[in-house]
Scaffold this motif. Structure first.
Motif, PDB file in Angstrom:
ATOM      1  N   ARG A  12       4.796  -0.545   7.629  1.00 38.66           N
ATOM      2  CA  ARG A  12       4.977   0.177   6.376  1.00 38.66           C
ATOM      3  C   ARG A  12       6.448   0.562   6.221  1.00 38.66           C
ATOM      4  O   ARG A  12       7.015   0.471   5.132  1.00 38.66           O
ATOM      5  CB  ARG A  12       4.096   1.423   6.397  1.00 38.66           C
ATOM      6  N   ASP A  38       0.768  -8.392  10.606  1.00 41.37           N
ATOM      7  CA  ASP A  38       0.173  -7.290   9.871  1.00 41.37           C
ATOM      8  C   ASP A  38      -0.305  -6.267  10.891  1.00 41.37           C
ATOM      9  O   ASP A  38      -0.948  -6.630  11.871  1.00 41.37           O
ATOM     10  CB  ASP A  38      -1.003  -7.845   9.047  1.00 41.37           C
ATOM     11  N   ASP A  39       0.039  -4.992  10.673  1.00 37.63           N
ATOM     12  CA  ASP A  39      -0.436  -3.968  11.621  1.00 37.63           C
ATOM     13  C   ASP A  39      -1.382  -2.985  10.944  1.00 37.63           C
ATOM     14  O   ASP A  39      -1.687  -1.929  11.482  1.00 37.63           O
ATOM     15  CB  ASP A  39       0.744  -3.236  12.263  1.00 37.63           C
ATOM     16  N   GLY A  40      -1.857  -3.314   9.746  1.00 33.59           N
ATOM     17  CA  GLY A  40      -2.777  -2.425   9.043  1.00 33.59           C
ATOM     18  C   GLY A  40      -2.052  -1.437   8.137  1.00 33.59           C
ATOM     19  O   GLY A  40      -2.660  -0.865   7.247  1.00 33.59           O
ATOM     20  N   THR A  41      -0.740  -1.238   8.360  1.00 28.95           N
ATOM     21  CA  THR A  41       0.021  -0.362   7.464  1.00 28.95           C
ATOM     22  C   THR A  41       0.933  -1.172   6.555  1.00 28.95           C
ATOM     23  O   THR A  41       1.359  -0.700   5.512  1.00 28.95           O
ATOM     24  CB  THR A  41       0.912   0.634   8.234  1.00 28.95           C
ATOM     25  N   GLY A  42       1.220  -2.404   6.963  1.00 26.66           N
ATOM     26  CA  GLY A  42       2.110  -3.238   6.171  1.00 26.66           C
ATOM     27  C   GLY A  42       1.957  -4.677   6.622  1.00 26.66           C
ATOM     28  O   GLY A  42       1.304  -4.958   7.638  1.00 26.66           O
ATOM     29  N   THR A  43       2.565  -5.579   5.867  1.00 23.03           N
ATOM     30  CA  THR A  43       2.431  -6.984   6.189  1.00 23.03           C
ATOM     31  C   THR A  43       3.775  -7.664   5.961  1.00 23.03           C
ATOM     32  O   THR A  43       4.388  -7.483   4.909  1.00 23.03           O
ATOM     33  CB  THR A  43       1.261  -7.622   5.394  1.00 23.03           C
ATOM     34  N   LYS A  56       2.700  -9.804  -4.202  1.00 16.41           N
ATOM     35  CA  LYS A  56       2.838  -9.290  -2.847  1.00 16.41           C
ATOM     36  C   LYS A  56       1.525  -9.485  -2.104  1.00 16.41           C
ATOM     37  O   LYS A  56       0.456  -9.286  -2.659  1.00 16.41           O
ATOM     38  CB  LYS A  56       3.163  -7.810  -2.939  1.00 16.41           C
ATOM     39  N   ARG A  57       1.607  -9.895  -0.839  1.00 23.25           N
ATOM     40  CA  ARG A  57       0.410 -10.077  -0.039  1.00 23.25           C
ATOM     41  C   ARG A  57      -0.193  -8.707   0.282  1.00 23.25           C
ATOM     42  O   ARG A  57       0.510  -7.776   0.632  1.00 23.25           O
ATOM     43  CB  ARG A  57       0.784 -10.803   1.258  1.00 23.25           C
ATOM     44  N   GLU A  58      -1.529  -8.630   0.158  1.00 21.71           N
ATOM     45  CA  GLU A  58      -2.203  -7.375   0.458  1.00 21.71           C
ATOM     46  C   GLU A  58      -2.272  -7.147   1.961  1.00 21.71           C
ATOM     47  O   GLU A  58      -2.475  -8.080   2.733  1.00 21.71           O
ATOM     48  CB  GLU A  58      -3.628  -7.391  -0.115  1.00 21.71           C
ATOM     49  N   VAL A  59      -2.147  -5.894   2.359  1.00 19.01           N
ATOM     50  CA  VAL A  59      -2.201  -5.535   3.775  1.00 19.01           C
ATOM     51  C   VAL A  59      -3.645  -5.669   4.271  1.00 19.01           C
ATOM     52  O   VAL A  59      -4.583  -5.319   3.574  1.00 19.01           O
ATOM     53  CB  VAL A  59      -1.713  -4.089   3.963  1.00 19.01           C
ATOM     54  N   ALA A  60      -3.799  -6.214   5.488  1.00 17.23           N
ATOM     55  CA  ALA A  60      -5.126  -6.314   6.099  1.00 17.23           C
ATOM     56  C   ALA A  60      -5.428  -4.989   6.785  1.00 17.23           C
ATOM     57  O   ALA A  60      -4.827  -4.669   7.798  1.00 17.23           O
ATOM     58  CB  ALA A  60      -5.156  -7.464   7.098  1.00 17.23           C
ATOM     59  N   LYS A  61      -6.362  -4.226   6.229  1.00 16.06           N
ATOM     60  CA  LYS A  61      -6.626  -2.894   6.752  1.00 16.06           C
ATOM     61  C   LYS A  61      -7.441  -2.967   8.036  1.00 16.06           C
ATOM     62  O   LYS A  61      -8.193  -3.917   8.254  1.00 16.06           O
ATOM     63  CB  LYS A  61      -7.365  -2.052   5.701  1.00 16.06           C
ATOM     64  N   ARG A  62      -7.258  -1.952   8.894  1.00 11.20           N
ATOM     65  CA  ARG A  62      -8.043  -1.836  10.122  1.00 11.20           C
ATOM     66  C   ARG A  62      -9.118  -0.786   9.872  1.00 11.20           C
ATOM     67  O   ARG A  62      -8.791   0.379   9.631  1.00 11.20           O
ATOM     68  CB  ARG A  62      -7.160  -1.397  11.295  1.00 11.20           C
ATOM     69  N   ASP A  64      -6.287   0.199  18.201  1.00  8.76           N
ATOM     70  CA  ASP A  64      -5.487   0.241  16.962  1.00  8.76           C
ATOM     71  C   ASP A  64      -6.303   0.825  15.815  1.00  8.76           C
ATOM     72  O   ASP A  64      -5.835   1.679  15.065  1.00  8.76           O
ATOM     73  CB  ASP A  64      -5.050  -1.180  16.547  1.00  8.76           C
ATOM     74  N   GLN A 124      -5.869   4.372  13.596  1.00  6.57           N
ATOM     75  CA  GLN A 124      -5.697   4.503  12.149  1.00  6.57           C
ATOM     76  C   GLN A 124      -6.859   5.257  11.524  1.00  6.57           C
ATOM     77  O   GLN A 124      -6.689   5.946  10.517  1.00  6.57           O
ATOM     78  CB  GLN A 124      -5.511   3.114  11.517  1.00  6.57           C
TER      79      GLN A 124
END
Lengths: 467, 306
Positions: free
Chosen positions: A293, A354-359, B3-9, B159, B163
């Motif tokens: 992020r 991608d770390d879940g906060t940003g890509t 913009k590419r969407e973030v892959a959420k955890r 991880d 989050q």
């Protein structure tokens, strides 16, 4: 003008203001002369001059400026202004202005170089309002462009000036900043930093031999590359220096500072160095990893660490062939600049982390690709020739990389497609999962305790909670 | 270019409880571009079909894409022409339902060749299917899938727990603040909550009115703790004995099952016969199930993973 086009002209005036003065009317008639139907001509002018978005008041601040923006409004104070006569060249359109006015415009958010084809109705220190302004990119940074069609007016001091606009004296000071806060919005800065790397290089500039010093500076917030055209007596790796009024340049989307003749550089030592929030020993350590992020939010970052899962390996990864002249990837046996060429084999990987906060898309060169892929270029080529599928290497890469966690170190820069990252090194993350898990269990426990306690204190909150 | 969407955890338990965001695109645009007003949608005058769909979880997570690492336990061929794969991917809190059809060729090829069970990593788009009022199916449409190892799964659990705990903490802060709507998201941003989550939390509270949240928070917190403990990350030195029992149970399962499942009752008897008390084995199997090292293909049948 006949009755058919009158309503269109009216609409244009409503949307774009004075169309006679800005020459929009003339352009409209030119389109009609090419037999463009009036309503289509109107639409295209509305698009061109931004009429469709009049509802959005597009008054931008300097910090909002991005490459290739059109038709916005901006206010600012002129910090510098000079004019440059252009020699008429062959093929110049008759009547084209022959003088270019250049300078620097600033507001409370930053400063931006500009160029104008019209004479500005003001002088250094005064405030102007520009409507229908554009931006473009020049020497790797955004430049405000005032065109013939732009409307420039002087804003009188006092009543008309936005209260937030600082005085000339304040704006032209070279601000003292932390390295992290230096960006393309600064033209000149001052800071204190430790010298991490330093090297001398002999170059030939305009036929004369010169020595340029380049290296890396660091404070507790960031690292930045620097160059100096002046000698730096007494400065070496490990020195802590203070510099005043250094220029900020952009290189590959990353800011760097440049010490020029007017820059004062002094070495800090003794008790004064002890008061700083950093020392050579503290900044020498590896950078603290950033969340993606944070990487995404910045325009350009030099030498940072971030990590994430490979969520996608992009097409174009694997064995490629490069133009021997320019290094561009060769497609269908041709370079798009140099035509048919005998390509040079290379390997690269483009992966989305991608770390879940940003890509963030990350580029890996051959050396790093071989490291994370676990196969050399030669092995990959062998795979390519042994398999009838032309995507054999790409498929193999996806099978090996998709999902994996990579920790990358390198530079991030903003391009027109968003932020991208060029890896300088890569490794598997080394954090201890067991330690992190224990810490999370503590956090969960203390959250539970808080909940129980708040219910005991306030029964009403408890009821809402349970309802 | 978008913009590419973030892959959420997100864990299955929170994911399953997510619903379509009522006003698509409302305030959910990613960080404004420099020169804010000039994004693609605005140039079109309105949101076009390329505006991404979002789900909103009870904890205020806005979800378009997810990244999951878990145990693939089932694959079925469904759809009118059997051209759709349906799979289940299990995490410590529940299971994700995953689909791949003709428009996800990479994922479909993967499912057509993979052997269950296996640890897999997958990225995909979140979808809600509501055939009638009251029955809601939340699923993932797979984009990319790959076989991975247990270490990566453990890392994903930590991880994702991290989050999720951040969301739980922000959510608790929101509940006790007494603010709502725009004021709430402003307050949260001021206290260091990322802007997107702050917006999501105030939307989630608006939609639910704060009811049910206490119970959901408690359940999710409990599931997280169990999941983290079950990872047994330090089992190598501190809990050697328990690790040995689990190793024994797994071995026995493999030996008895010969690549298939084992009846749980018979399995317990056999273990007791070999000198390990029933309760000890039961505990080991429970923890193996939570770790994803074995699973129940049918009630009363256990089977080791690989």
């Amino acid at each position: 003008m006949n009755e058919k086009i009158a309503p269109h002209l009216e609409e244009l005036t409503r949307a774009l203001g004075d169309i006679e003065a800005t020459g929009i009317r003339a352009e409209f008639e030119k389109l009609l002369a090419f037999r463009v139907p009036p309503d289509v001509a109107k639409q295209s002018l509305l698009r061109k001059f931004g009429g469709a978005q009049q509802s959005l008041k597009k008054e931008l601040k300097v910090k909002d400026l991005a490459p290739n923006l059109k038709n916005f409004e901006i206010n600012g104070r002129i910090l510098e202004l000079s004019e440059k006569a252009l020699r008429p060249t062959e093929g110049t359109v008759e009547g084209r202005p022959s003088t270019l006015y250049t300078g620097v415009l600033a507001d409370e958010t930053g400063s931006v170089p500009f160029s104008s084809w019209q004479e500005l109705p003001c002088q250094v220190g005064e405030v102007i309002n520009v409507k229908n302004a554009h931006t473009r990119v020049w020497k790797n940074r955004v430049r405000l462009s005032i065109k013939e069609r732009s409307l420039v007016s002087k804003v009188p001091e006092g009543a008309g000036t936005p209260a937030s606009l600082p005085s000339l004296e304040e704006l032209s000071k070279s601000p003292v900043k932390k390295l992290r806060d230096i960006s393309s919005l600064d033209l000149s800065v001052s800071a204190a930093a430790s010298v991490l790397q330093l090297s001398h290089r002999d170059v030939v500039v305009k036929g004369r031999q010169a020595t340029v010093i380049s290296g890396v500076l660091a404070d507790e917030t960031a690292r930045l590359p620097f160059t100096s055209w002046a000698k730096l007596p007494g400065v070496d790796i490990g020195s802590i220096i203070r510099f005043d009024t250094a220029a900020v340049r952009m290189f590959r989307g990353v800011p760097s500072v440049e010490f020029l003749a007017g820059t004062r550089v002094s070495v800090i030592d003794g008790p004064e160095a002890g008061e700083l929030a950093f020392s050579f020993e503290s900044v020498k350590k590896d950078p603290v990893p950033l969340k993606m992020r944070e990487v995404e939010a910045r325009d350009g970052l030099f030498d940072v660490v971030t990590s994430g899962n490979v969520v996608s390996v992009r097409p174009g990864s694997g064995v490629i062939s490069r133009c021997p002249e320019c290094g561009r990837a060769v497609q269908k046996g041709s370079c798009r600049m140099h035509g048919k060429v005998e390509g040079v084999r290379d390997m690269r990987i483009k992966a989305v982390l991608d770390d879940g906060t940003g890509t963030v898309p990350v580029m890996f060169n051959r050396e790093l690709s071989e490291l994370i892929y676990g196969k050399t270029l030669e092995e990959a080529e062998a795979l390519m020739y042994s398999d009838i599928s032309k995507d054999a290497v790409f498929e193999d890469l996806r099978r090996i990389l998709t999902g994996r966690v990579l920790s990358v170190r390198g530079n991030a820069s903003r391009t027109e497609y968003g932020v991208s990252f060029v890896a300088e090194s890569v490794r598997a993350p080394e954090d201890d999962l067991a330690v992190r898990a224990v810490e999370l269990l503590h956090r969960l426990d203390s959250m539970e305790e808080n909940r129980v306690r708040s219910r005991a204190v306030s029964p009403v909150a408890g009821e809402v909670d349970d309802a | 270019m978008l913009k590419r969407e973030v892959a959420k955890r997100v864990f299955a338990k929170e994911f399953e409880a997510a619903r379509n965001l009522e006003a698509p695109g409302r305030g959910v645009a990613p960080e404004p571009l420099p020169g804010g007003a000039l994004r693609a949608e605005d140039r079109m005058g309105e949101k076009d079909s390329k505006t991404p769909n979002f789900l909103l979880s009870p904890l205020g997570l806005l979800i378009n894409r997810v990244f999951v690492v878990g145990v693939l336990t089932e694959i079925d061929n469904v759809g009118e022409q059997n051209d759709m794969w349906k799979a289940r991917v299990v995490d410590p809190t529940g299971a994700f339902t995953v689909y791949a059809g003709q428009f996800q060729p990479e994922a479909s090829i993967f499912f057509s060749t993979v052997e269950v069970p296996a640890f897999v990593a997958l990225s995909g788009k979140a979808r809600v299917f509501e055939p009638e009022a009251g029955s809601v199916f939340v699923s993932v449409r797979a984009e990319e899938v790959n076989v991975v190892d247990e270490e990566l799964r453990n890392r994903w659990v930590v991880d994702t727990a991290e989050q999720t705990v951040e969301r739980l903490e922000a959510f608790s802060k929101a509940l006790s603040s007494g603010f709502s709507g725009f004021e709430l998201s402003e307050y949260l941003v001021k206290t260091g909550v990322p802007a997107e989550l702050a917006e999501g939390i105030s939307l989630a509270l608006e939609q639910e009115g704060g009811r049910h949240h206490g119970e959901f928070l408690r359940q999710l917190g409990g599931a997280l703790k169990e999941g983290l403990r079950a990872l047994n990350l330090d089992s190598k030195d501190a809990e050697g004995a328990e690790a040995d029992i689990k190793e024994f149970a797994l071995e026995l399962m493999r030996e008895m099952g010969k690549g298939k499942g084992v009846d749980y009752g018979i399995f317990l008897k056999e273990a007791a016969f070999r000198g390990v008390p029933e309760e000890t084995v039961e505990e080991a199997v429970r923890s193996l199930l939570a770790e994803g090292q074995c699973y129940e293909p049918r009630i009363g049948v256990i089977r080791p993973v690989s």
